[in-house]
Design a protein around this motif. Structure first.
Motif, short mmCIF file in Angstrom:
data_model
loop_
_atom_site.label_atom_id
_atom_site.label_comp_id
_atom_site.label_asym_id
_atom_site.label_seq_id
_atom_site.Cartn_x
_atom_site.Cartn_y
_atom_site.Cartn_z
N VAL A 115 0.84 -1.20 0.00
CA VAL A 115 0.00 0.00 0.00
C VAL A 115 0.87 1.24 0.00
O VAL A 115 0.64 2.19 -0.76
N PHE A 116 1.91 1.22 0.84
CA PHE A 116 2.78 2.38 0.91
C PHE A 116 3.42 2.68 -0.45
O PHE A 116 3.35 3.79 -0.96
N ALA A 120 2.40 5.77 -2.83
CA ALA A 120 3.37 6.83 -3.08
C ALA A 120 3.63 6.98 -4.58
O ALA A 120 3.69 8.09 -5.11
N THR A 123 0.71 8.64 -6.30
CA THR A 123 0.64 10.07 -5.95
C THR A 123 1.70 10.84 -6.71
O THR A 123 1.46 11.94 -7.21
N PHE A 124 2.89 10.23 -6.79
CA PHE A 124 3.97 10.90 -7.52
C PHE A 124 3.60 11.08 -8.99
O PHE A 124 3.86 12.13 -9.58
N PHE A 127 1.97 14.23 -10.36
CA PHE A 127 2.68 15.49 -10.58
C PHE A 127 3.07 15.70 -12.04
O PHE A 127 3.35 16.82 -12.45
N PHE A 128 3.13 14.62 -12.82
CA PHE A 128 3.51 14.79 -14.22
C PHE A 128 2.41 15.56 -14.95
O PHE A 128 1.24 15.17 -14.89
N PRO A 129 2.80 16.63 -15.64
CA PRO A 129 1.78 17.47 -16.26
C PRO A 129 0.82 16.70 -17.15
O PRO A 129 -0.38 16.93 -17.11
N LEU A 140 -6.06 9.20 -8.51
CA LEU A 140 -6.61 9.33 -7.16
C LEU A 140 -7.45 8.11 -6.80
O LEU A 140 -7.28 7.49 -5.75
N VAL A 143 -5.39 4.90 -6.19
CA VAL A 143 -4.85 4.78 -4.83
C VAL A 143 -5.96 4.39 -3.86
O VAL A 143 -5.81 3.48 -3.04
N LEU A 144 -7.08 5.08 -4.01
CA LEU A 144 -8.20 4.85 -3.11
C LEU A 144 -8.64 3.39 -3.15
O LEU A 144 -8.69 2.70 -2.12
N SER A 147 -5.88 0.73 -2.01
CA SER A 147 -5.63 0.60 -0.57
C SER A 147 -6.87 0.08 0.15
O SER A 147 -6.76 -0.70 1.10
N PHE B 18 12.74 14.32 -13.02
CA PHE B 18 11.54 15.05 -12.65
C PHE B 18 11.42 15.17 -11.14
O PHE B 18 11.03 16.20 -10.59
N SER B 29 4.84 12.40 -1.94
CA SER B 29 4.35 11.04 -2.21
C SER B 29 4.60 10.14 -1.01
O SER B 29 3.73 9.34 -0.62
N MET B 30 5.78 10.28 -0.41
CA MET B 30 6.10 9.49 0.77
C MET B 30 5.11 9.78 1.89
O MET B 30 4.65 8.89 2.60
N GLY B 33 2.00 8.04 1.49
CA GLY B 33 2.19 6.63 1.86
C GLY B 33 2.17 6.45 3.37
O GLY B 33 1.51 5.54 3.89
N THR B 37 -0.45 4.27 5.62
CA THR B 37 -0.03 3.17 6.47
C THR B 37 -0.54 3.37 7.90
O THR B 37 -1.04 2.43 8.54
N ILE B 60 -9.50 5.59 5.37
CA ILE B 60 -8.65 5.46 4.19
C ILE B 60 -9.11 6.43 3.11
O ILE B 60 -8.31 7.18 2.53
N VAL B 64 -6.87 9.53 1.41
CA VAL B 64 -6.54 9.63 -0.01
C VAL B 64 -7.05 10.93 -0.60
O VAL B 64 -6.36 11.61 -1.36
#
Lengths: 390, 390
Positions: A115-116, A120, A123-124, A127-129, A140, A143-144, A147, B18, B29-30, B33, B37, B60, B64
């Protein structure tokens, strides 16, 4: 008490006015209400409730979150949500099965690590345009869902049934939303963009035509009155954000009305950029007009005629362009005629400037507006050339 | 296969680059995460699971959705979500109790009407600019929670227990998020705004100083090289959206570092507006510089000296302003000295223009850049006056 009543009636009137301004807003609110009611049938109708159970709430959740003002927005959110849920759900189930191999002790640790790291990473990626522009919401939801499935899988054994129920209710909710938004008074982002660009060109034309009256006020009417019309271009200066969003949403929309599926939305952005360039020139020009420090009358008289023709003809050309965009028909002949006229006027202005040299020996600064106008016209010509492709 | 490997390594390098560009992205992002957790402990730890049950998933979901890049974003979403859930939950429970009075037949009808009307009203309220700016997310969650409670209340009798569990888990999730975002390498929207404004002024200064080299290229180095520096102002033209968002989020943030709680964020927008105005002037100026059609050398030589001083001094003034914003200290004396110098240069330019009349009899158009510069300087002076308040 009567004062309170006054305040309340005033408020209510304001709200009604706001609704009248753009009745599509009221309709949109109604549509959300309808979609909610439709989806709540999953609870009220007994056979439906028996097969889906409490998962019906996912349909409600989906409807509320996915309902956007434009069709493009709803489609992009709905599709993003659908695909993200599907992949994340599958991965989540896989993760739970994987973790089971590690025994009762290891399971939460493995799940936590997964999950971590996936959380992560996703989420990262937001950020990419490029991803942000089109798949932000999908990431989003990914991730939701991941997890949620992975974590709650630790406590339940019926994970597949649960996943199936949720997925199907989310699909139901998304479908209801998309259908309602497409078939009940749709608001197309593409059409909005189309109208916005045409309107902006019209605004430019109005400002241009208002400029003459502003710089050479007739004796009887002292300005402050035509102001509103000249200031119209202001809103164009900062409209980039809205245009980008609309163009972005328009890409998700299917063909509708006069627009085919792969309508060249990017061209609109290009035109809008040129229009904004023109508006920048206006902004500067406006500064000169406002500074009450004007050229001697003799000189003004000399340049008034060509400047008036210039701005009138260029304004006409812009209006013709706006019209041809609105009706989606090319009328290059008319546009070109107006542009040629204004170009001739630029030539006349140049001559007028030359002949007035000996007289003006101290207020060179005053001639600038006229020449800035010339540069605006050049911009306008550029703009027209680009538009002829649309 | 080795080609595939190349592509993959290139991709990976890109991603790493990037991340290095703004390491705060990786940290963020961390953080997401970590928050995930932490919250998943609600499931893994047995006593916690026994008291909250499946409601843990709301924690959760909250984590998110609420996790935003800046502290202001997280706070505004978290608080919005908390309050909206509270009020909507209370209203929902009330609605269910009200509907029970109408018997088994009437209940779904009453609930349906309530859900429809409140859902439509809240959706409509989201169109108001003021609400959209600050409470958009709250209104969304309000609709969500209300319809969820009201609709599912029809099928369950333990509605209060359920509401309590959900609310508490949402609060836990929100609190975890807010704490993590504030105490683990926080990203303050206010600080970003502060830096952005200062940087924009610096960019302006660079462009201004680069302008001289651009318009009067030294014989040995032919342009195309200093371009990047002169073009720096471009990004300012359309930065309004980002600035507005940041200022909006900054208002949610508590005092931090050098900023007190009620820091005048609006002033930044004002300054940014003036800076943008300057950038508009640059845009126009740039057009003149690019048009390779230049004044005769004789004339150029005459105006070069004052223009060079003007742009250098104005650039210095801008840099001093940017520095005083960055360090939050006033250094008006130095700024004013530079501005006075550039004003003197404007005077010199005027004189130079006057004296060159007889010679220039055909290229009046060429003098404009110089005079536009003068108007830019006037803008800059305005800008400085406003900034002295910050």
């Amino acid at each position: 008490p009567s004062k309170l009543k006054d305040v309340v009636t005033k408020r209510v009137k304001n709200v009604l006015m706001f609704g009248k301004d753009d009745p599509r807003r009221i309709i949109h609110s109604m549509k959300v209400g309808v979609a909610l009611t439709l989806v709540s049938l999953l609870y009220y109708v007994r056979p439906l409730y028996l097969s889906f159970g409490v998962s019906g709430m996912w349909a409600i959740l989906t409807v509320v979150v996915v309902s956007e003002f434009t069709v493009g927005g709803t489609l992009s959110k709905g599709l993003n949500r659908g695909f993200a849920t599907l992949t994340a759900g599958a991965l989540g189930v896989g993760a739970v099965h994987l973790a089971r191999f590690f025994g009762h002790q290891g399971e939460p640790i493995i799940l936590g690590i997964l999950v971590f790291s996936l959380g992560a990473a996703a989420t990262f990626s937001r950020f990419f345009p490029k991803i942000k522009q089109r798949y932000d919401y999908g990431a989003l939801i990914f991730v939701l869902t991941f997890s949620m499935v992975a974590i709650s899988g630790y406590r339940t054994d019926e994970i597949l049934v649960m996943a199936y129920q949720r997925l199907s209710t989310i699909l139901i909710g998304g479908t209801v939303c998309i259908l309602v938004s497409i078939f009940v008074c749709p608001v197309w982002a593409g059409e909005d963009l189309h109208k916005m660009v045409a309107n902006n060109i019209n605004k430019l034309a109005n400002s241009l035509e208002g400029f003459e009256g502003e710089y050479f006020p007739l004796p009887e009417k002292i300005s402050n009155e035509t102001n509103s019309c000249v200031r119209e271009y202001k809103s164009i200066l900062t409209s980039k954000g809205i245009e980008d969003t609309l163009a972005n949403l328009a890409r998700w929309e299917p063909g509708h009305g006069r627009f085919r599926l792969r309508h060249p939305w990017k061209k609109y952005l290009k035109i809008a950029g040129l229009v904004r360039q023109c508006a920048f020139h206006f902004e500067i020009l406006n500064g000169y007009v406002l500074s009450n420090y004007k050229a001697p009358e003799e000189f003004q008289n000399k340049i008034q005629e060509p400047i008036a023709t210039m701005s009138r003809e260029a304004g006409e050309a812009l209006k013709a362009i706006a019209k041809s965009i609105k009706t989606m028909s090319k009328d290059t002949a008319r546009v070109n005629a107006h542009i040629d006229n204004s170009k001739t006027a630029v030539g006349n202005l140049r001559i007028a400037l030359k002949s007035s040299y000996p007289e003006t020996d101290k207020d060179l600064l005053e001639i600038i507006p006229g020449v800035t106008m010339a540069s605006i016209l050049i911009e306008v010509v550029n703009c027209v050339e680009k538009i002829s492709e649309a």
